[in-house]
Design an enzyme around this catalytic site. Sequence first.
Site, PDB file in Angstrom:
ATOM      1  N   ASP A   1      48.370 -12.674  21.620  1.00  0.00           N
ATOM      2  CA  ASP A   1      47.294 -13.079  22.525  1.00  0.00           C
ATOM      3  C   ASP A   1      46.060 -13.296  21.644  1.00  0.00           C
ATOM      4  OD1 ASP A   1      45.503 -13.105  24.862  1.00  0.00           O
ATOM      5  OD2 ASP A   1      44.946 -11.081  24.209  1.00  0.00           O
TER       6      ASP A   1
ATOM      7  N   ASP B   1      42.109 -13.609  22.989  1.00  0.00           N
ATOM      8  CA  ASP B   1      40.864 -12.938  23.382  1.00  0.00           C
ATOM      9  C   ASP B   1      41.084 -11.461  23.659  1.00  0.00           C
ATOM     10  OD1 ASP B   1      40.352 -16.013  24.854  1.00  0.00           O
ATOM     11  OD2 ASP B   1      39.012 -15.211  23.329  1.00  0.00           O
TER      12      ASP B   1
HETATM   13  C1  XBP Z   1      41.280 -14.696  27.910  1.00  0.00           C
HETATM   14  C2  XBP Z   1      40.853 -15.562  29.026  1.00  0.00           C
HETATM   15  C3  XBP Z   1      40.086 -16.820  28.749  1.00  0.00           C
HETATM   16  C4  XBP Z   1      38.738 -16.482  28.111  1.00  0.00           C
HETATM   17  C5  XBP Z   1      37.769 -17.630  28.263  1.00  0.00           C
HETATM   18  O1  XBP Z   1      42.401 -15.319  27.345  1.00  0.00           O
HETATM   19  O2  XBP Z   1      41.188 -15.283  30.158  1.00  0.00           O
HETATM   20  O3  XBP Z   1      39.860 -17.466  29.986  1.00  0.00           O
HETATM   21  O4  XBP Z   1      38.169 -15.384  28.821  1.00  0.00           O
HETATM   22  O5  XBP Z   1      38.318 -18.793  27.664  1.00  0.00           O
HETATM   23  P1  XBP Z   1      43.544 -14.470  26.521  1.00  0.00           P
HETATM   24  P2  XBP Z   1      38.285 -20.183  28.488  1.00  0.00           P
HETATM   25  O6  XBP Z   1      43.222 -12.980  26.636  1.00  0.00           O
HETATM   26  O7  XBP Z   1      44.834 -14.855  27.184  1.00  0.00           O
HETATM   27  O8  XBP Z   1      43.406 -14.953  25.099  1.00  0.00           O
HETATM   28  O9  XBP Z   1      36.896 -20.313  29.064  1.00  0.00           O
HETATM   29  O10 XBP Z   1      38.605 -21.238  27.462  1.00  0.00           O
HETATM   30  O11 XBP Z   1      39.353 -20.016  29.539  1.00  0.00           O
HETATM   31 MG    MG Z   2      43.482 -11.080  25.962  1.00  0.00          MG
END
Ligand code: XBP
Ligand code: MG
Length: 256
Positions: free
Chosen positions: A9, A11
């Site tokens: 993953d 973020d």
């Molecule tokens: C985390 C999310 C993303 C980010 C914002 O993604 O839910 O939406 O918060 O990015 P993950 P965007 O943990 O799956 O990496 O604004 O581009 O959606």
């Molecule tokens: Mg995440």
Amino acid sequence: MQLEALIFDVDGTLADTERDGHRVAFNQSFAEAGLDWNWSVDQYGELLAITGGKERMRHYIQQHDPDFESPRPDQDLTAFIGGLHAAKTRFYTQLLAAGQIPLRRGVRRLIDAARADNLRLAIATTTTPANVEALLVHSLAPESMDWFEVIGAGDVVANKKPGSDIYDLVLQELGLEASACLAFEDSRNGILSSLGANLKTIITTNHYTESHNFEGAALVADQLGEPDAPMTVQHGGFEGYRCVDMTLLRELHRQT
Ligand code: XBP
Ligand code: MG
């Protein structure tokens, strides 16, 4: 089944991007559009229950500003949200290019060790592809996009996390069974997605997710750690290990 690949993953897992990265970029896009919306650290923590930035903004409008209408006569609400999100992505990638968002502790060490062990690497994320590229290029290594055989990101699937679609897609593109892989996540939405694809999952928690329910995780720790900066394991045994390394991962993968 041999361990063949690690699926990360982005973020909250590769880097702590949400509080000081995405949240700041959202607020910058609201200000640029002349909106009086401003997401506080705590409020953003609530909004993170909705994955996907466009979906998150639409949820915010429904919850906090239900009478809001697009201020642009030439754009319906969907188009206006799309424009806001493009601006937010511009601000966010600028933050990354300025070196504002470092990798979490242990991420570079583990990725280097996995590559040295000839493991295949992939990414499965809800975030926008441009955000993945900016994080990898600016916070990991300029050529590191090439280190990941598959990058599953953003709107390529109909159902974002907690749906398993993105992990299903990445496994399909790797041509591997889930039992040949391990997934790395940080949140409840994330582990619901990876477990939905039958992937053994390692969790590293962060400020926003430390109180989440990680039932089904193979390991829950506060970080991947470094030999001289040990992790704290919350669940899954491995108390004798100071950090998540290839020895731990192979042992974890062997366990049923
Ligand atoms: C985390 C999310 C993303 C980010 C914002 O993604 O839910 O939406 O918060 O990015 P993950 P965007 O943990 O799956 O990496 O604004 O581009 O959606
Ligand atoms: Mg995440």
